[in-house]
Design an enzyme around this catalytic site. Structure first.
Site, PDB file in Angstrom:
ATOM      1  N   GLU A 194       0.811  -1.223   0.000  1.00 55.84           N
ATOM      2  CA  GLU A 194       0.000   0.000   0.000  1.00 55.84           C
ATOM      3  C   GLU A 194       0.845   1.275   0.000  1.00 55.84           C
ATOM      4  O   GLU A 194       0.810   2.062   0.943  1.00 55.84           O
ATOM      5  CB  GLU A 194      -0.921  -0.003   1.215  1.00 55.84           C
ATOM      6  CG  GLU A 194      -1.900  -1.150   1.227  1.00 55.84           C
ATOM      7  CD  GLU A 194      -2.692  -1.248   2.521  1.00 55.84           C
ATOM      8  OE1 GLU A 194      -3.787  -1.817   2.482  1.00 55.84           O
ATOM      9  OE2 GLU A 194      -2.198  -0.764   3.578  1.00 55.84           O
ATOM     10  N   ARG A 245       2.281   7.839  -0.021  1.00 51.64           N
ATOM     11  CA  ARG A 245       3.171   8.995  -0.031  1.00 51.64           C
ATOM     12  C   ARG A 245       4.232   8.879  -1.140  1.00 51.64           C
ATOM     13  O   ARG A 245       4.529   9.849  -1.833  1.00 51.64           O
ATOM     14  CB  ARG A 245       3.864   9.104   1.335  1.00 51.64           C
ATOM     15  CG  ARG A 245       4.734  10.330   1.519  1.00 51.64           C
ATOM     16  CD  ARG A 245       5.640  10.181   2.736  1.00 51.64           C
ATOM     17  NE  ARG A 245       4.901   9.778   3.925  1.00 51.64           N
ATOM     18  CZ  ARG A 245       4.526  10.597   4.894  1.00 51.64           C
ATOM     19  NH1 ARG A 245       4.825  11.872   4.823  1.00 51.64           N
ATOM     20  NH2 ARG A 245       3.874  10.135   5.942  1.00 51.64           N
ATOM     21  N   ARG A 281       0.896  20.257   8.146  1.00 48.54           N
ATOM     22  CA  ARG A 281       1.849  19.249   8.615  1.00 48.54           C
ATOM     23  C   ARG A 281       2.930  19.824   9.533  1.00 48.54           C
ATOM     24  O   ARG A 281       3.409  19.130  10.435  1.00 48.54           O
ATOM     25  CB  ARG A 281       2.474  18.501   7.427  1.00 48.54           C
ATOM     26  CG  ARG A 281       1.463  17.660   6.657  1.00 48.54           C
ATOM     27  CD  ARG A 281       2.124  16.806   5.583  1.00 48.54           C
ATOM     28  NE  ARG A 281       2.961  15.760   6.173  1.00 48.54           N
ATOM     29  CZ  ARG A 281       4.278  15.728   6.100  1.00 48.54           C
ATOM     30  NH1 ARG A 281       4.948  16.692   5.468  1.00 48.54           N
ATOM     31  NH2 ARG A 281       4.957  14.743   6.660  1.00 48.54           N
ATOM     32  N   CYS A 294      -4.497  33.344  11.471  1.00 46.12           N
ATOM     33  CA  CYS A 294      -4.381  34.057  12.739  1.00 46.12           C
ATOM     34  C   CYS A 294      -3.937  33.088  13.838  1.00 46.12           C
ATOM     35  O   CYS A 294      -4.671  32.787  14.770  1.00 46.12           O
ATOM     36  CB  CYS A 294      -5.714  34.703  13.088  1.00 46.12           C
ATOM     37  SG  CYS A 294      -5.614  35.874  14.455  1.00 46.12           S
ATOM     38  N   GLU A 295      -2.733  32.551  13.660  1.00 44.74           N
ATOM     39  CA  GLU A 295      -2.125  31.601  14.593  1.00 44.74           C
ATOM     40  C   GLU A 295      -0.628  31.839  14.584  1.00 44.74           C
ATOM     41  O   GLU A 295      -0.011  31.836  13.512  1.00 44.74           O
ATOM     42  CB  GLU A 295      -2.384  30.150  14.157  1.00 44.74           C
ATOM     43  CG  GLU A 295      -3.802  29.674  14.272  1.00 44.74           C
ATOM     44  CD  GLU A 295      -4.169  29.243  15.683  1.00 44.74           C
ATOM     45  OE1 GLU A 295      -3.254  29.115  16.522  1.00 44.74           O
ATOM     46  OE2 GLU A 295      -5.378  29.041  15.922  1.00 44.74           O
TER      47      GLU A 295
END
Length: 441
Positions: free
Chosen positions: A294, A297, A334, A365-366
């Site tokens: 599988e 990525r 991420r 806004c972080e």
């Protein structure tokens, strides 16, 4: 930069993706935008498919792990490459079916599948369902009985192999929300229980030890443990597994701290698994199981590049310089989740040598809204096109409308031609499901 034939710097000094000038793509499609390289995706599908053919007599199938990147177009691509898919939600099943993907080549995962998701899977007739709890076995048996159907299942087994990767993406430790542990006896117990079910056909086992792994010996060790367990289940319950799914997790290049893997390297991961299966089944007197793998990525990760436009810059003397872009954690969470590292270049000035180390900040806004930290760039100016590499996996998949930002569109490029495969959101899309109750009118 991990240069390849479809990712290079052209004569204009611009980044080129799949034969298309990145600056021209930004002008045509706007930013932020995800760019996916079709040739690279197809090449990686081919690597895995051909390796199974060569190393295992073709007695197996590649399943694209579509949680890495899911949309109707990617399912069309992998179907045309003659590989299967794994899905982890009702939404992924539905998307694949709408793309016309053959249900018999679908493997469904999830540690807590809902009733509606299992109903959808059984109704469409997916090839296998990977079971992750005793209650799921009971629920699935009941559904199949009601619909007078039988369902092939695999059991997710935890072999206790800890690969060298971020602890958030290690999934085969004894303490994990996934799978049944060999060490504590739960894998043996669930095998015995599954064999009692009338409408469930236990084909074999699934194992996934984690993600972003570069050591092929980790896969070989996990395979060895799985074959040993299969031999024990044959001896104890007269059950010989016919299918073994060894998951995915092969690492990709994000920065020069990572190995620059070639097609041959990915073939080597699979070669190690195939060799171990052949030697250990021979040792235990087992027949060769049908092999499923599988990769997700490694098929789409390096195929993706996100393009941004540089806006404000801010330097805190002696501490740090921020280069802000028109995207952020809403298109790539991420870094916020596990400080993921990336390589970035100025797509419109790709030949210029880096002269400073900066953090690329998003517009949310972080204070933790960082796209990538500590990247070397030339002095960035407002209007420059910033390209962040290896964003094809888990970027669009994890995107959100945080701060009511729009999820960027996705374009597919090949031989210089670019097309939308996910259209841009609009503000009307953003409020489409908002409802104002009568009492507020």
């Amino acid at each position: 930069m991990n240069v390849r034939k479809t990712l290079k710097i052209n004569k204009a000094g611009h980044l080129e993706i799949g034969g298309a000038d990145a600056v021209a793509l930004a002008q045509q499609f706007g930013t932020p935008v995800y760019v996916m390289d079709e040739t690279y995706i197809r090449d990686m599908c081919s690597v895995y498919r051909e390796t199974i053919l060569k190393e295992y007599n073709g007695y197996g199938m590649v399943l694209y792990a579509s949680k890495a990147f899911s949309c109707t177009a990617i399912y069309k691509i992998v179907a045309s490459e003659n590989i299967g898919i794994d899905v982890v939600s009702g939404g992924e099943i539905y998307t694949a079916m709408k793309a016309g993907f053959p249900a018999e080549k679908v493997c469904m995962h999830g540690n807590n599948k809902t009733l509606a998701e299992l109903q959808l899977a059984v109704r469409y007739g997916v090839g296998e369902i990977v079971v992750d709890s005793e209650t799921e076995i009971d629920l699935l048996e009941q559904l199949c009985e009601e619909q007078d159907k039988n369902q092939n299942i695999l059991l997710r087994i935890n072999p206790g192999v800890e690969a060298h990767t971020h602890h958030f993406i290690q999934t085969a430790k004894t303490d994990s929300k996934f799978g049944f542990s060999i060490a504590d006896g739960s894998a043996e117990k669930i095998t015995k229980y599954a064999l009692t079910k009338k409408h469930l056909h236990l084909e074999g086992y699934h194992c996934h030890i984690g993600s972003q792994i570069f050591e092929k010996q980790s896969f070989a060790l996990a395979t060895e443990k799985m074959i040993s367990f299969m031999a024990r289940m044959r001896d104890e319950f007269s059950f010989e597994a016919t299918v073994l799914n060894m998951g995915g997790g092969y690492g990709i290049w994000y920065t020069d701290d990572d190995k620059k893997s070639s097609c041959a390297d990915y073939a080597e991961y699979l070669h190690a698994i195939c060799d171990t299966i052949k030697s250990k089944t021979s040792e235990y007197g087992l027949r060769l199981p049908f092999l499923l793998i599988e990769p997700g990525r490694s098929i789409v990760g390096e195929a993706g590049v996100t393009l941004y436009t540089v806006g404000a810059t801010k330097e805190i003397p002696g501490i740090k310089k921020y280069v802000s872009v028109d995207g952020g954690m809403f298109d790539n969470p991420r870094y916020a989740l596990y400080q993921a590292k990336y390589t970035a270049i100025l797509a419109n000035r790709a030949l210029e040598k880096p002269c400073e180390v900066v953090s690329v900040a998003g517009k949310c806004c972080e204070s933790g809204d960082i796209v990538c930290a500590n990247v070397a760039l030339p002095v960035a100016k407002r209007g420059d096109i910033l390209a962040v590499l290896s964003t094809g996996a888990y970027n669009y998949s994890m995107a959100s409308n945080y701060n009511r930002n729009l999820v960027p569109p996705v374009i597919l490029v090949k031989d210089g031609k670019a097309d939308y495969i996910v259209k841009p959101q609009t503000y009307d899309d953003l409020i489409r499901n908002d409802v104002i109750p009568d009492r507020l009118v």
